[in-house]
Scaffold this active site. Structure first.
Site, mmCIF file in Angstrom:
data_model
loop_
_atom_site.group_PDB
_atom_site.id
_atom_site.type_symbol
_atom_site.label_atom_id
_atom_site.label_comp_id
_atom_site.label_asym_id
_atom_site.label_seq_id
_atom_site.Cartn_x
_atom_site.Cartn_y
_atom_site.Cartn_z
ATOM 1 C CE LYS A 1 -3.723 2.074 2.820
ATOM 2 N NZ LYS A 1 -4.549 1.860 4.033
ATOM 3 C CB SER B 1 -7.171 4.362 3.039
ATOM 4 O OG SER B 1 -6.499 3.668 4.078
ATOM 5 C CB SER C 1 -8.103 1.552 5.989
ATOM 6 O OG SER C 1 -8.605 2.859 6.095
#
Length: 465
Positions: free
Chosen positions: A82, A157, A181
């Site tokens: 990520k 996210s 997330s």
């Protein structure tokens, strides 16, 4: 096995195929890079593709296969990282175009462990700006889209991570979860996502922020893959402010543990924000029926979360202000949150209030092993659905959507999102299981039991085939 089948094969199976010399690390990397080149322009799952680095790493690993049989557990398996996580020599934007030239000279501790396990990194996946939102549409970047239906968000996210796994653009992914997330994107994309307990995964070498609410964790196609990646990234690093002992046995071993009857609570109403929509209720009800069939004791009840919203919001806002980015470089909602940030005294008071509510929530688990909740309170939104709203309206919508997730971040408890089925729009439906503090093993065992009774790995998005 053809290339599409390999792209959707579990990470553990890919590792075994490599050990048996039935496929090489280079072959796998080339398959995934071809898919990224072809599908990512529509999917928006990667911000940065490290093709040259991945090929070089895969070539070296392929050559090593001819000289050694002592291999780390995920030798040659492709993974994504990520873009809130530092990888040495690779751009880390945090979802903000002002940071396109930000190239760390170090690996975050979670990346060090991923490399030590033998993974090959394919690139950095899309995130919302600073990881702030449950959708991944930062200004200056293409929006991440859901491979099950490109009109919808894959969540946030860790939206790019989930889209990449669900779309067959990596075998498994690293994500992070400060308010849902990992769980939200896993739910949106029909995957398994684990938010570990606080202290399970080190935040080294950086310091802790946000009162310990954010943690790194796995996003995967199967419970076993997610458990094995959690084994890989778990562990204490000198100086960590929180830590837990290593699990005995491993989390992967927990997928084979036979469970006795558990005391399980469930609810579809999250105080004070209300009832989940029909699809999310259906996912919980289906799971409850299956749990009862499996012999568990199930009762409808949940803790009172009502005192958590305000202090959690204050802590979250402080994280935006602490990012170091100038307010004018932020997109509108984060800019609005930045300007609302209060004093240090207000932040510390909010942390204390959050911890008081967290104690009350954890006390609920004195007589309950697992709590089953929706992941979000309604189905995924369309890409850009809230773009015309004011920052205040957008943030209120976010609070009302993700309401079932932040409590486990505030308490530090483990939680796992697992698929249940599909709604009328062809989008995945999921639930989350929340466990006692440090009890990931119980959640993983229960999730594996549910997975065996309702397998989901054979499902593939038509877009990605």
């Amino acid at each position: 096995m053809n290339e599409v089948d390999l792209a959707f094969t579990s990470a553990l199976e890919l590792a075994e195929l490599i050990r048996r010399r039935e496929v090489s690390p280079l072959e796998l990397v080339e398959i995934y890079l071809e898919r990224i080149g072809r599908l990512n322009p529509q999917l928006g799952s990667y911000f940065t593709v490290t093709a040259e680095l991945a090929i070089a790493d895969a070539k070296a690993k392929t050559e090593l296969l001819t000289t050694t049989s002592e291999l780390p557990p995920f030798f040659g398996v492709p993974i994504s990282i990520k873009d809130l996580t530092a990888v040495a020599g690779v751009t880390c934007t945090y979802g903000n175009p002002a940071l396109l030239n930000n190239i760390p000279n170090y690996d975050d501790g979670v990346v060090t462990r991923i490399k030590q396990a033998g993974f090959t990194i394919l690139g950095k996946t899309a995130t919302s700006e600073l990881g702030s939102f449950p959708y991944s549409e930062p200004m200056g970047f293409p929006p991440a889209r859901n491979p099950w239906n490109l009109e919808y968000t894959p969540g946030g996210s860790s939206g790019g991570a989930a889209a990449a796994v669900a779309g067959g653009l990596c075998a498994i992914a690293q994500g992070s979860d400060g308010g849902g997330s990992i769980r939200g994107p896993a739910a949106c994309c029909g995957l398994v996502g684990i938010k570990p307990s606080r202290g399970r995964v080190s935040k080294a070498p950086v310091g802790e922020r946000l009162a310990g609410i954010a943690v790194n964790g796995p996003i995967a196609r199967t419970v076993a893959d997610a458990a094995a990646l959690l084994d890989t990234i778990s562990g204490y690093t000198t100086g960590d402010p929180y830590w837990l002992p290593d699990p005995e046995p491993s989390f992967l071993a927990a997928t084979g543990t036979k469970l006795g009857a558990l005391q399980i609570a469930f609810d579809t109403n999250i105080s004070p924000l209300g009832e989940a929509d029909v699809n999310c209720q259906q996912a919980v009800r289906q799971t409850v029926e299956l749990l009862e069939q499996l012999g568990h004791q199930v009762e409808q009840k949940s803790p009172d979360f009502s005192g958590l919203v305000e202090p959690f919001q204050i802590v979250w806002q402080a994280g935006i202000a602490a990012s170091g980015l100038p307010v004018e470089a932020l997109q509108p909602v984060n800019r609005w949150l930045f300007t609302r940030t209060g004093s240090v005294a207000e932040y510390l008071k909010a942390v204390s209030q959050m911890q008081v509510v967290a104690r009350q929530i954890v006390a609920f688990f004195d007589t309950v092993d697992v709590l089953v909740l929706p992941v979000y309170l309604h189905s995924p939104i369309r890409v850009g659905e809230w773009a015309s709203l004011s920052p205040e309206e957008t943030f209120q919508n976010i609070i009302e959507w993700v309401a079932p997730c932040p409590p486990a971040n505030a308490t530090g408890q483990p939680a796992i999102a697992i698929p249940v089925g599909f709604d009328s729009n062809g989008l995945p439906m999921s639930v989350q299981l929340i466990g006692k503090p440090a009890a990931e093993a119980t959640l993983i065992s229960l999730a594996a039991q549910l997975e065996a009774a309702n397998p989901w790995i054979h499902h593939r998005p038509a877009f990605a085939i």
